[in-house]
Scaffold this active site. Sequence first.
Site, PDB file in Angstrom:
ATOM      1  N   ASN A  26     -10.388  -2.672  -6.859  1.00 57.20           N
ATOM      2  CA  ASN A  26      -9.569  -1.697  -7.590  1.00 57.20           C
ATOM      3  C   ASN A  26     -10.132  -1.320  -8.965  1.00 57.20           C
ATOM      4  OD1 ASN A  26      -6.327  -2.858  -6.318  1.00 57.20           O
ATOM      5  ND2 ASN A  26      -7.731  -1.320  -5.520  1.00 57.20           N
ATOM      6  N   TRP A  27     -11.127  -2.084  -9.465  1.00 62.05           N
ATOM      7  CA  TRP A  27     -11.760  -1.727 -10.747  1.00 62.05           C
ATOM      8  C   TRP A  27     -12.499  -0.404 -10.648  1.00 62.05           C
ATOM      9  CZ3 TRP A  27     -10.008  -4.490 -14.611  1.00 62.05           C
ATOM     10  CH2 TRP A  27      -9.678  -5.844 -14.418  1.00 62.05           C
ATOM     11  N   SER A  47      -8.577  -5.449   4.489  1.00 67.25           N
ATOM     12  CA  SER A  47      -9.109  -5.091   3.170  1.00 67.25           C
ATOM     13  C   SER A  47      -9.436  -6.309   2.305  1.00 67.25           C
ATOM     14  CB  SER A  47      -8.129  -4.166   2.429  1.00 67.25           C
ATOM     15  OG  SER A  47      -7.854  -3.017   3.194  1.00 67.25           O
ATOM     16  N   HIS A  97       2.920   3.725  -8.809  1.00 71.47           N
ATOM     17  CA  HIS A  97       2.759   2.311  -9.163  1.00 71.47           C
ATOM     18  C   HIS A  97       4.018   1.778  -9.866  1.00 71.47           C
ATOM     19  CE1 HIS A  97      -1.260   2.546  -7.801  1.00 71.47           C
ATOM     20  NE2 HIS A  97      -1.756   3.202  -8.836  1.00 71.47           N
ATOM     21  N   ARG A 127      -5.529  -2.774   8.575  1.00 74.89           N
ATOM     22  CA  ARG A 127      -6.722  -3.558   8.235  1.00 74.89           C
ATOM     23  C   ARG A 127      -6.373  -4.575   7.161  1.00 74.89           C
ATOM     24  NH1 ARG A 127      -8.594   2.045   6.797  1.00 74.89           N
ATOM     25  NH2 ARG A 127      -7.782   2.414   4.710  1.00 74.89           N
ATOM     26  N   GLY A 137       0.082   5.551  -4.366  1.00 78.20           N
ATOM     27  CA  GLY A 137      -0.558   6.820  -4.738  1.00 78.20           C
ATOM     28  C   GLY A 137      -0.112   7.954  -3.821  1.00 78.20           C
ATOM     29  N   ARG A 138      -0.056   7.642  -2.517  1.00 77.20           N
ATOM     30  CA  ARG A 138       0.341   8.667  -1.540  1.00 77.20           C
ATOM     31  C   ARG A 138       1.800   9.097  -1.756  1.00 77.20           C
ATOM     32  NH1 ARG A 138      -0.840   6.739   4.308  1.00 77.20           N
ATOM     33  NH2 ARG A 138      -2.461   5.673   3.091  1.00 77.20           N
ATOM     34  N   TRP A 139       2.639   8.135  -2.084  1.00 78.34           N
ATOM     35  CA  TRP A 139       4.057   8.420  -2.370  1.00 78.34           C
ATOM     36  C   TRP A 139       4.178   9.410  -3.534  1.00 78.34           C
ATOM     37  CZ3 TRP A 139       7.181   7.783  -6.662  1.00 78.34           C
ATOM     38  CH2 TRP A 139       8.574   7.800  -6.452  1.00 78.34           C
ATOM     39  N   ASP A 189       0.819  -1.206   0.000  1.00 82.24           N
ATOM     40  CA  ASP A 189       0.000   0.000   0.000  1.00 82.24           C
ATOM     41  C   ASP A 189       0.863   1.271   0.000  1.00 82.24           C
ATOM     42  OD1 ASP A 189      -2.431   1.240  -0.023  1.00 82.24           O
ATOM     43  OD2 ASP A 189      -2.962   0.719   2.046  1.00 82.24           O
TER      44      ASP A 189
HETATM   45  C1  V07 Z   1       1.289  -3.804  -9.885  1.00 81.95           C
HETATM   46  C2  V07 Z   1       3.111  -2.481  -8.758  1.00 81.95           C
HETATM   47  C3  V07 Z   1       3.373  -2.855  -7.329  1.00 81.95           C
HETATM   48  C4  V07 Z   1       2.673  -1.994  -6.323  1.00 81.95           C
HETATM   49  C5  V07 Z   1       1.212  -2.321  -6.177  1.00 81.95           C
HETATM   50  C6  V07 Z   1       0.252  -1.970  -7.287  1.00 81.95           C
HETATM   51  C7  V07 Z   1       0.818  -1.679  -8.646  1.00 81.95           C
HETATM   52  C8  V07 Z   1       3.712  -6.286 -10.490  1.00 81.95           C
HETATM   53  C9  V07 Z   1       2.601  -6.866 -11.073  1.00 81.95           C
HETATM   54  C10 V07 Z   1       2.522  -8.197 -11.664  1.00 81.95           C
HETATM   55  C11 V07 Z   1       1.346  -8.922 -11.609  1.00 81.95           C
HETATM   56  C12 V07 Z   1       1.282 -10.218 -12.140  1.00 81.95           C
HETATM   57  C13 V07 Z   1       2.399 -10.773 -12.709  1.00 81.95           C
HETATM   58  C14 V07 Z   1       3.580 -10.064 -12.787  1.00 81.95           C
HETATM   59  C15 V07 Z   1       3.645  -8.779 -12.259  1.00 81.95           C
HETATM   60  C16 V07 Z   1       1.576  -5.925 -10.906  1.00 81.95           C
HETATM   61  C17 V07 Z   1      -0.495  -4.966 -10.994  1.00 81.95           C
HETATM   62  C18 V07 Z   1      -0.040  -3.864 -10.304  1.00 81.95           C
HETATM   63  C19 V07 Z   1      -1.920  -5.038 -11.442  1.00 81.95           C
HETATM   64  F1  V07 Z   1       2.351 -12.019 -13.209  1.00 81.95           F
HETATM   65  N1  V07 Z   1       3.389  -5.099  -9.991  1.00 81.95           N
HETATM   66  N2  V07 Z   1       2.092  -4.856 -10.236  1.00 81.95           N
HETATM   67  N3  V07 Z   1       0.288  -5.990 -11.299  1.00 81.95           N
HETATM   68  N4  V07 Z   1       1.740  -2.699  -9.159  1.00 81.95           N
END
Ligand code: V07
Length: 257
Positions: free
Chosen positions: A85-86, A213, A54, A211, A40-42, A37
């Site tokens: 998150n959608w 979530s 992200h 929490r 966004g705040r960062w 988590d």
């Molecule tokens: C996402 C980066 C990390 C911070 C949290 C939210 C944003 C890696 C993946 C990923 C997912 C599946 C996979 C390989 C990489 C990822 C989403 C968001 C949706 F097989 N980071 N990351 N997927 N964030």
Amino acid sequence: MLKKWTNRKTETDYPLSEEQKELDPHNIPNHVAIIMDGNGRWAKKRGLPRVAGHREGMNVIKKIVKRSSRLGVGVLTLYAFSTENWKRPKPEVDFLMRLPERFLKSELPKLIEENVQVRITGSREALPGHTREAVEQAVEDTRNNDGMVLNFALNYGSRNEMVQAIRQIYSRVESGEITIDDVSEETVASALMTEGLDDPDLLIRTSGEIRLSNFMLWQLAYAEFWFTDVLWPDFTEHHFEEALAVYQKRTRRYGGV
Ligand code: V07
């Protein structure tokens, strides 16, 4: 199924001295789950768009995966995208749905090299085709790896998971494959999306929210929880090892088994 007796201490987590931070290689948590988590705040703090947080958060994953694998963690679960998150603005969702491909493009060869097995926990049906194809390819390409399991919770929500587990068990009963008296904790566990994975031993959540979530409500029944105010993009291997050291302090086995 009851967890082994571990001489659980009830004291709070006092700051650890450098010596106490030394990790005991025989008590590394088998399964570590992380709610990443604060991206966004960062970004907001820096006057940047949320997606910049992200992207930075994705880079942190690379370091934590490597450190976990080297430390001998068996399963690392990362909560990447929740069923809630959608509801975020479409441009942000579109950006997030490109991250699995971006991550895998640079990391998949390294994960294969490191003998890591990629798994996905969550509903794949609702993912865009390009996302789904990328993650399914990674799962397939690492299927036979027997090192650390890197488990991404992607379009995952615990209540949704429980609903589909109940439907699955009901249909097994209805078809006569099992009777209602056969339904046990094991039946439920294997109807969940984490089938075949041991429950998490340690849950880490960054960014100061205390929490769950809707994250792994069943699976976290016996886990130790560690929360930090550090935002996910600022999270380092040092923080990760601090979490493991606190885990070890809480579960220390004084010569016992
Ligand atoms: C996402 C980066 C990390 C911070 C949290 C939210 C944003 C890696 C993946 C990923 C997912 C599946 C996979 C390989 C990489 C990822 C989403 C968001 C949706 F097989 N980071 N990351 N997927 N964030």
